[in-house]
Design an enzyme around this catalytic site. Structure first.
Site, mmCIF file in Angstrom:
data_model
loop_
_atom_site.group_PDB
_atom_site.id
_atom_site.type_symbol
_atom_site.label_atom_id
_atom_site.label_comp_id
_atom_site.label_asym_id
_atom_site.label_seq_id
_atom_site.Cartn_x
_atom_site.Cartn_y
_atom_site.Cartn_z
ATOM 1 N N SER A 119 0.778 -1.346 -0.141
ATOM 2 C CA SER A 119 -0.440 -0.450 0.026
ATOM 3 C C SER A 119 0.430 1.173 -0.192
ATOM 4 O O SER A 119 0.492 2.137 -0.257
ATOM 5 C CB SER A 119 -1.320 -0.274 1.366
ATOM 6 O OG SER A 119 -0.099 0.112 2.326
ATOM 7 N N ASP B 172 -3.939 7.325 7.586
ATOM 8 C CA ASP B 172 -5.341 6.810 8.774
ATOM 9 C C ASP B 172 -4.747 5.729 9.483
ATOM 10 O O ASP B 172 -5.531 5.064 9.943
ATOM 11 C CB ASP B 172 -5.615 6.276 7.732
ATOM 12 C CG ASP B 172 -4.518 5.606 6.623
ATOM 13 O OD1 ASP B 172 -3.504 4.986 7.067
ATOM 14 O OD2 ASP B 172 -5.495 4.698 5.543
ATOM 15 N N HIS C 272 -0.897 4.745 7.209
ATOM 16 C CA HIS C 272 0.149 5.131 6.282
ATOM 17 C C HIS C 272 0.369 6.765 6.055
ATOM 18 O O HIS C 272 -0.545 7.268 7.142
ATOM 19 C CB HIS C 272 -0.991 5.154 4.601
ATOM 20 C CG HIS C 272 -1.283 3.395 4.433
ATOM 21 N ND1 HIS C 272 -3.043 3.381 4.765
ATOM 22 C CD2 HIS C 272 -1.133 3.214 4.221
ATOM 23 C CE1 HIS C 272 -3.499 2.312 4.583
ATOM 24 N NE2 HIS C 272 -1.564 1.509 3.651
#
Length: 398
Positions: free
Chosen positions: A53, A361, A364
């Site tokens: 991610s 979040d 990240h």
């Protein structure tokens, strides 16, 4: 007279030779694609990225549903497949090389692969996960799967480019780009966290690292056999500074360092990075005709977290997009998510100014934090060898 004629002929021959040499030198950068001329920039025509991610530009969203609002609010003005309010480090890398933002390989709509493709998928790991995304939150698109996707991409894109032509030549890379492109890797974080999240001990987590290095080496070797010669490999960040790590295993949250990060998590991340650096050095010896750059993003990220106030950010562990608790992070209510609690809907909303936060979040970084990290690594100060991004083709054999 005979001597004069010979001198003139020799001079003409030298002039012709110099002109030919000038022509060869002028054409050399174009012929070699990524090769820099006289120590200049490398002119990478494409980027092919592998990872999780931290560099996913839409892979997981294509598979399992789009990252919801307010993701993308800062730069794109809407969700853009990234788990961030805006751009990721890979986006800034592409910008700096004059390459469009990478389309996710798994995204079938509106994609343009002319100058590269992104095989990264949020939740991915080097090793395959013995579980499902819905049970664990980790992706089935492990690094070996990404390498199979890459292999298919080469074969199918070359076939379509040559046999169908037309619009496909405007959407797919030229065959020579695969040997001239920059290959970027940013993966390993989820191998450590997933192992901890199933309650393994630190000794058990550390015992997996040699296998991780073997699997990563195998994939990089695979890319090499398919023409890849220029590799830009990120290490993993300080996982002990991520709210989701701290809350998943609160028993590992202590002892903490001065920034409030887990010492245990970070020590394992540092061991992973040490072994990764050794692995990259080994690859460099095995393939002296390729350029391997090891990039220390851990140092860049940890500097950001420990010097937050000095750099213009606020609490480095306080999540921008989330809900509740010390870190504004809830394991059951993610960014953009909602859940009914005692008859009331609770929503994971964004903070007012993401540019002041490091954590987007809880997992990240924000765009502002990603930009800081990019600025720290682009000039090569944190790289081994210490070459700038734009000259990453010039570290062969170093």
């Amino acid at each position: 007279m005979a001597t004069g004629t010979g001198t003139a002929a020799t001079g003409a021959a030298r002039t012709a030779a110099l002109l030919l040499l000038s022509l060869v030198l002028a054409l050399a950068p174009r012929a070699s694609g990524a090769a820099g001329a006289g120590g200049g920039d490398c002119h990478f025509p494409a980027i092919f990225n592998f990872g999780d991610s931290n560099s996913d530009t839409g892979g997981l969203s294509s598979l399992f549903g789009a990252a919801p609002p307010p993701n993308g609010r800062t730069f794109f003005g809407m969700p853009a497949g990234r788990y961030c309010d805006g751009r990721l480090v890979i986006d800034f890398i592409a910008e700096s090389l004059g390459i469009p933002y990478l389309s996710a390989y798994l995204n079938s709509i509106g994609s343009n692969f002319t100058q590269g493709a992104n095989f990264a998928t949020a939740g991915s790991s080097i090793r395959r996960q013995n579980t499902s995304l819905f049970l664990s939150g980790f992706s089935p698109i492990s690094l070996d799967v990404q390498s199979w996707e890459f292999e298919q991409f080469i074969n199918r894109s070359e076939y379509v480019y040559n046999s169908k032509g037309g619009i496909y030549r405007e959407l797919l890379p030229r065959a020579e780009y695969f040997s001239q492109a920059l290959y970027t890797f940013d993966i390993g974080q989820n191998d450590i966290t997933s192992s901890y999240f199933v309650n393994n001990s630190t000794a058990e987590v550390e015992a997996t690292i040699p296998d991780l290095m073997e699997r990563l080496t195998s994939v990089i070797q695979s890319v090499y056999t398919r023409g890849g010669r220029y590799f830009w490999i990120h290490n993993t960040g300080p996982l002990g500074c991520l709210p989701y790590s701290l809350l998943h295993r609160p028993d590992l949250a202590s002892p903490m360092d001065g920034a409030g990060c887990s010492v245990t998590y970070n020590k394992v991340a540092q061991l992973f990075n040490l072994r990764l650096k050794e692995t990259v050095a080994s690859l460099r010896k095995t393939h002296p005709d390729a350029a391997f750059t090891y990039v220390d993003v851990y140092t860049a990220k940890y500097k950001l977290i420990t010097e937050t106030k000095k750099l213009g950010f606020d609490d480095p562990l306080l999540t921008c997009c989330g809900h509740g608790g010390r870190y504004n992070f809830n394991l059951n209510i993610g960014c953009g998510g909602k859940k009914q609690v005692n008859g009331t809907w609770v929503v994971g909303n964004s903070c007012e100014d993401p540019s002041k936060r490091v954590s987007w979040d809880g997992v990240h970084f924000t765009e502002a934090a990603n930009k800081f990290v990019f600025d720290q690594i682009v000039a090569g100060a944190l790289s081994d060898p210490p070459v700038p991004l734009k000259r990453a083709c010039q570290s062969k054999g170093r």
